[in-house]
Design an enzyme around this catalytic site. Structure first.
Site, PDB file in Angstrom:
ATOM      1  N   LYS A  69      53.354  31.212  32.560  1.00 21.08           N
ATOM      2  CA  LYS A  69      53.070  30.297  33.890  1.00 21.08           C
ATOM      3  C   LYS A  69      54.372  29.431  34.117  1.00 21.08           C
ATOM      4  O   LYS A  69      54.123  28.880  35.566  1.00 21.08           O
ATOM      5  CB  LYS A  69      52.055  29.195  33.108  1.00 21.08           C
ATOM      6  N   ASN A  90      49.559  29.717  38.163  1.00 22.22           N
ATOM      7  CA  ASN A  90      48.655  30.870  37.772  1.00 22.22           C
ATOM      8  C   ASN A  90      48.489  31.709  38.792  1.00 22.22           C
ATOM      9  O   ASN A  90      47.552  32.524  38.504  1.00 22.22           O
ATOM     10  CB  ASN A  90      47.783  30.131  36.834  1.00 22.22           C
ATOM     11  N   ALA A 131      48.192  17.950  24.608  1.00 21.65           N
ATOM     12  CA  ALA A 131      49.531  17.805  25.587  1.00 21.65           C
ATOM     13  C   ALA A 131      50.204  18.887  25.928  1.00 21.65           C
ATOM     14  O   ALA A 131      51.369  18.904  26.126  1.00 21.65           O
ATOM     15  CB  ALA A 131      50.751  16.669  25.100  1.00 21.65           C
ATOM     16  N   ARG A 154      47.955  15.595  19.053  1.00 23.15           N
ATOM     17  CA  ARG A 154      48.421  15.322  17.507  1.00 23.15           C
ATOM     18  C   ARG A 154      49.601  14.628  17.251  1.00 23.15           C
ATOM     19  O   ARG A 154      49.808  13.970  16.577  1.00 23.15           O
ATOM     20  CB  ARG A 154      48.198  16.616  17.064  1.00 23.15           C
ATOM     21  N   THR A 155      50.729  15.384  18.147  1.00 21.86           N
ATOM     22  CA  THR A 155      52.078  14.655  17.882  1.00 21.86           C
ATOM     23  C   THR A 155      52.105  14.046  19.197  1.00 21.86           C
ATOM     24  O   THR A 155      51.609  14.287  20.388  1.00 21.86           O
ATOM     25  CB  THR A 155      53.043  15.876  17.779  1.00 21.86           C
ATOM     26  N   TYR A 222      36.261  28.319  25.350  1.00 19.66           N
ATOM     27  CA  TYR A 222      35.028  28.790  25.434  1.00 19.66           C
ATOM     28  C   TYR A 222      35.025  29.838  24.212  1.00 19.66           C
ATOM     29  O   TYR A 222      35.931  30.026  23.649  1.00 19.66           O
ATOM     30  CB  TYR A 222      34.877  29.346  26.921  1.00 19.66           C
ATOM     31  N   GLY A 244      34.447  25.572  28.086  1.00 26.28           N
ATOM     32  CA  GLY A 244      35.381  25.787  29.271  1.00 26.28           C
ATOM     33  C   GLY A 244      34.999  26.986  30.057  1.00 26.28           C
ATOM     34  O   GLY A 244      35.822  27.328  30.875  1.00 26.28           O
TER      35      GLY A 244
END
Ligand code: NAP
Length: 267
Positions: A69, A90, A131, A154-155, A222, A244
């Site tokens: 991408k 995309n 992120a 998380r980070t 999903y 999703g």
């Protein structure tokens, strides 16, 4: 006269898991549009050669999935503003001058699905969890829809860069705002959009406590990968949640519209 078959494909590596051919061929049936749609495993070293060759030979459109991408940006002659800011493509199409144009439809897909579900965004406080590439590709449209976003991951290292990346959009007061999530803030959120690839109890527990019971929870995953968050929402009494899958269909519908000028229904 029968119109000529339009040739489209999705490229990635790996690619066998992709549902894009089935989705696009079913959209084409809605309009009696003659379409071929392949999935093509592309070697990273051959990406530019493949993309340029595909359009030189009269191809109509390419979808691009992981891991290309970002890498595919250099194969395009021009990008939409959204693709430029998100640094993600995309969907590739070709204009009348033969220029290859890169666009991203992930954010549009998410917005279409949230609308279908009546999950409101305008002036709402929305937590975006994650992120990675998916989070970045949805933030532009969420901001354009005037959502006030709070970002967590998380980070934490990636978060300040993302805030800077979207400054051209957040500087315009007609759009929503983007800030970092602060777990000590006692704000109540109107919705959570999770874009992490694995459910994380530690990350999600405090967040769910800051949601009104009427708030929505949307998971970009999903199928089986969305099940943990769905079970968690049920346990916590959050009744408005969705996987999703609708976004997957709607981002494909938006690519279809770019190539063929018609927006299919995803129902
Ligand atoms: P990515 O770039 O690899 O990013 C992964 C994200 O998940 C990062 O924020 C990462 O956090 C987080 N993460 C991974 N494992 C975690 C764990 N155990 N606990 C907490 N956080 C964890 O992937 P992506 O492209 O953003 O995709 C994310 C998910 O969205 C994928 O599962 C993908 O299938 C799905 N997706 C769905 C659609 C759709 O149309 N429905 C579209 C795009 C993507 P760190 O930064 O801390 O590593």
């Amino acid at each position: 006269m029968i119109p000529p078959i339009r040739r489209c494909a999705v490229i990635g590596n790996p690619i066998s898991h992709s549902q894009s051919p089935e989705i696009h061929l079913s959209f084409a049936k809605q309009f009696d549009l003659p379409l071929s749609y392949d999935k093509v495993l592309v070697d990273p070293n051959d990406l530019k050669l493949f993309v340029r060759g595909f359009f030189d030979q009269g191809g109509t459109g390419l979808n691009v999935t992981l891991p290309f991408k970002q890498q595919v940006i250099k194969c395009a002659h021009e990008l939409s503003q959204e693709a430029t800011i998100c640094q993600s493509v995309n969907t590739l199409s070709v204009n009348e001058e033969g220029h290859i144009r890169g666009d991203t439809t992930d954010g549009r897909g998410l917005l279409l699905d949230l609308k279908r579900l009546n999950f409101d965004l305008e002036n709402k406080s929305i937590l975006v969890v994650g992120a990675g590439g998916a989070a970045i590709s949805i933030i532009y449209r969420l901001l354009k829809a005037k959502a006030n976003l709070f970002l967590t991951n998380r980070t934490h290292e990636k978060l300040p860069t993302i805030l800077r990346q979207f400054k051209p959009i957040t500087d315009d007061t007609n759009n929503g705002t983007l800030a970092m999530y602060d777990k000590n803030d006692d704000r109540q959120y109107d919705g959570v959009i999770s874009s992490i690839s694995e459910f994380n109890y530690e990350l999600m527990s405090p967040i769910i406590n800051q949601l009104a019971k009427s708030a929505f929870v949307y998971d970009l995953n999903y199928g089986e990968r969305a099940q943990d968050l769905e079970v968690f929402c049920e346990q916590q009494g959050q009744k408005r949640y969705s996987s999703g899958y609708g976004m997957l269909l709607a981002q494909a519908a938006s690519s279809f519209e770019i190539w063929h000028g018609k927006l299919p229904t995803i129902e």
